[in-house]
Design an enzyme around this catalytic site. Structure first.
Site, PDB file in Angstrom:
ATOM      1  N   HIS A 169     -40.814 -24.162 -24.114  1.00  0.00           N
ATOM      2  CA  HIS A 169     -41.115 -24.559 -25.487  1.00  0.00           C
ATOM      3  C   HIS A 169     -42.407 -25.383 -25.515  1.00  0.00           C
ATOM      4  O   HIS A 169     -43.206 -25.262 -26.447  1.00  0.00           O
ATOM      5  CB  HIS A 169     -39.988 -25.418 -26.064  1.00  0.00           C
ATOM      6  CG  HIS A 169     -38.852 -24.638 -26.637  1.00  0.00           C
ATOM      7  ND1 HIS A 169     -38.968 -23.855 -27.763  1.00  0.00           N
ATOM      8  CD2 HIS A 169     -37.549 -24.536 -26.244  1.00  0.00           C
ATOM      9  CE1 HIS A 169     -37.795 -23.305 -28.044  1.00  0.00           C
ATOM     10  NE2 HIS A 169     -36.924 -23.695 -27.138  1.00  0.00           N
ATOM     11  N   ASP A 213     -36.452 -20.325 -30.471  1.00  0.00           N
ATOM     12  CA  ASP A 213     -35.017 -20.320 -30.759  1.00  0.00           C
ATOM     13  C   ASP A 213     -34.852 -19.595 -32.083  1.00  0.00           C
ATOM     14  O   ASP A 213     -35.402 -20.029 -33.110  1.00  0.00           O
ATOM     15  CB  ASP A 213     -34.470 -21.743 -30.858  1.00  0.00           C
ATOM     16  CG  ASP A 213     -34.517 -22.478 -29.529  1.00  0.00           C
ATOM     17  OD1 ASP A 213     -34.480 -21.806 -28.485  1.00  0.00           O
ATOM     18  OD2 ASP A 213     -34.592 -23.721 -29.544  1.00  0.00           O
ATOM     19  N   GLU A 243     -27.339 -19.577 -23.946  1.00  0.00           N
ATOM     20  CA  GLU A 243     -27.786 -19.785 -25.325  1.00  0.00           C
ATOM     21  C   GLU A 243     -28.212 -18.457 -25.940  1.00  0.00           C
ATOM     22  O   GLU A 243     -29.282 -17.936 -25.612  1.00  0.00           O
ATOM     23  CB  GLU A 243     -28.955 -20.777 -25.377  1.00  0.00           C
ATOM     24  CG  GLU A 243     -28.614 -22.155 -24.827  1.00  0.00           C
ATOM     25  CD  GLU A 243     -29.816 -23.099 -24.805  1.00  0.00           C
ATOM     26  OE1 GLU A 243     -30.923 -22.680 -25.222  1.00  0.00           O
ATOM     27  OE2 GLU A 243     -29.651 -24.247 -24.373  1.00  0.00           O
ATOM     28  N   HIS A 278     -31.944 -18.468 -27.586  1.00  0.00           N
ATOM     29  CA  HIS A 278     -33.163 -18.874 -26.885  1.00  0.00           C
ATOM     30  C   HIS A 278     -33.805 -17.695 -26.169  1.00  0.00           C
ATOM     31  O   HIS A 278     -33.162 -17.000 -25.382  1.00  0.00           O
ATOM     32  CB  HIS A 278     -32.837 -19.967 -25.862  1.00  0.00           C
ATOM     33  CG  HIS A 278     -34.041 -20.476 -25.138  1.00  0.00           C
ATOM     34  ND1 HIS A 278     -34.703 -21.621 -25.504  1.00  0.00           N
ATOM     35  CD2 HIS A 278     -34.728 -19.974 -24.072  1.00  0.00           C
ATOM     36  CE1 HIS A 278     -35.727 -21.815 -24.695  1.00  0.00           C
ATOM     37  NE2 HIS A 278     -35.760 -20.825 -23.811  1.00  0.00           N
TER      38      HIS A 278
END
Length: 249
Positions: free
Chosen positions: A163, A170, A227, A230
């Site tokens: 990120h 996301d 996740e 992500h």
């Protein structure tokens, strides 16, 4: 190269010089954030003026083609087909804290190009991408770590996150009317129900996740097991950690 694109590149050079000078002045004054390890201000220009694209009468993708792959751009300036719910600019997140001054979604150019292609593909099927988080300045990573210093939930800022490099997003999917698809959990739900390999979920949820995953992988992204929201651009992991901040209105 046509004259329009040449003019666009020239404009980028002016922007780049202004940013470099501004960064040097702020650094000299001690206005850049202090952290516990050396970080580098990204040396590429930041381009977020959609009106420039409109004035040159070139498509957003053509405008991106004229830029370095490592330049940061604001996604909203290159497509009106994305949806944004930038959670860390609010308190509606697992941190229960606002860590961005205002909501914007920046990525590297190469990430933006892949996202434009993925979204174009999805829209043919009746869906589009909704963003929860995009590029994250390095000092924001330190803020998050100060609130939740647990690598299971927050990447250690000493190592950094993709990120912080502008190569991770996301996301979820919504219909063309903006209704979120059921992914089984909310964004930032940390538990087995959010795992990609958890097949003990309703068929609709599994199909929705599979559509998102297969589409993102088709355009060069990879997911992490725990996740469903992500995605990292495969070519983004080797980029430098950056710490620029966008201007708020």
């Amino acid at each position: 190269m046509n004259r329009k694109i040449q003019g666009f590149i020239g404009l980028i050079g002016v922007v780049f010089i202004g940013i470099v000078v501004g960064c040097k002045e702020k650094k000299a004054k001690g206005e850049l954030p202090m952290v516990s390890m050396p970080i580098e201000i990204n040396k590429d220009s930041i381009v977020d003026k959609q009106k420039v694209v409109q004035e040159l009468s070139i498509s957003p993708y053509e405008a991106l083609e004229a830029l370095s792959d490592t330049t940061f751009v604001n996604l909203a300036d290159y497509s009106e087909d994305f949806v944004f719910d930038m959670r860390y600019a609010t308190e509606n997140n697992f941190l229960k804290a606002k860590v961005y001054d205002c909501a914007e979604c920046y990525t590297r150019v190469k990430t933006a190009k892949a996202l434009l292609l993925a979204n174009e593909d999805l829209m043919k099927k009746g869906f589009k991408i909704k963003f929860f988080d995009c590029y994250r300045p390095h000092d924001v990573q330190f803020k998050m770590w100060a609130i939740v210093p647990n690598p299971q939930y927050v990447a250690n800022p000493v190592r950094g996150s993709i990120h912080n490099k502008g190569g991770a997003v996301d996301i979820t999917l919504v219909t063309l009317e903006g209704e979120e698809l059921d992914m089984g959990t909310d964004f930032d739900f940390f538990g087995k129900r959010a795992y990609h390999d958890n097949l003990d979920l309703p068929p609709t949820v599994l199909n929705n996740r599979l559509l998102l995953k297969q589409t993102m992988e088709k355009y060069g992204f990879w997911s992490i097991r725990t996740e469903w929201w992500h995605y990292n651009l495969a070519s983004g992991s080797n980029d430098e950690i950056a710490n620029f901040k966008w201007e708020c209105p």
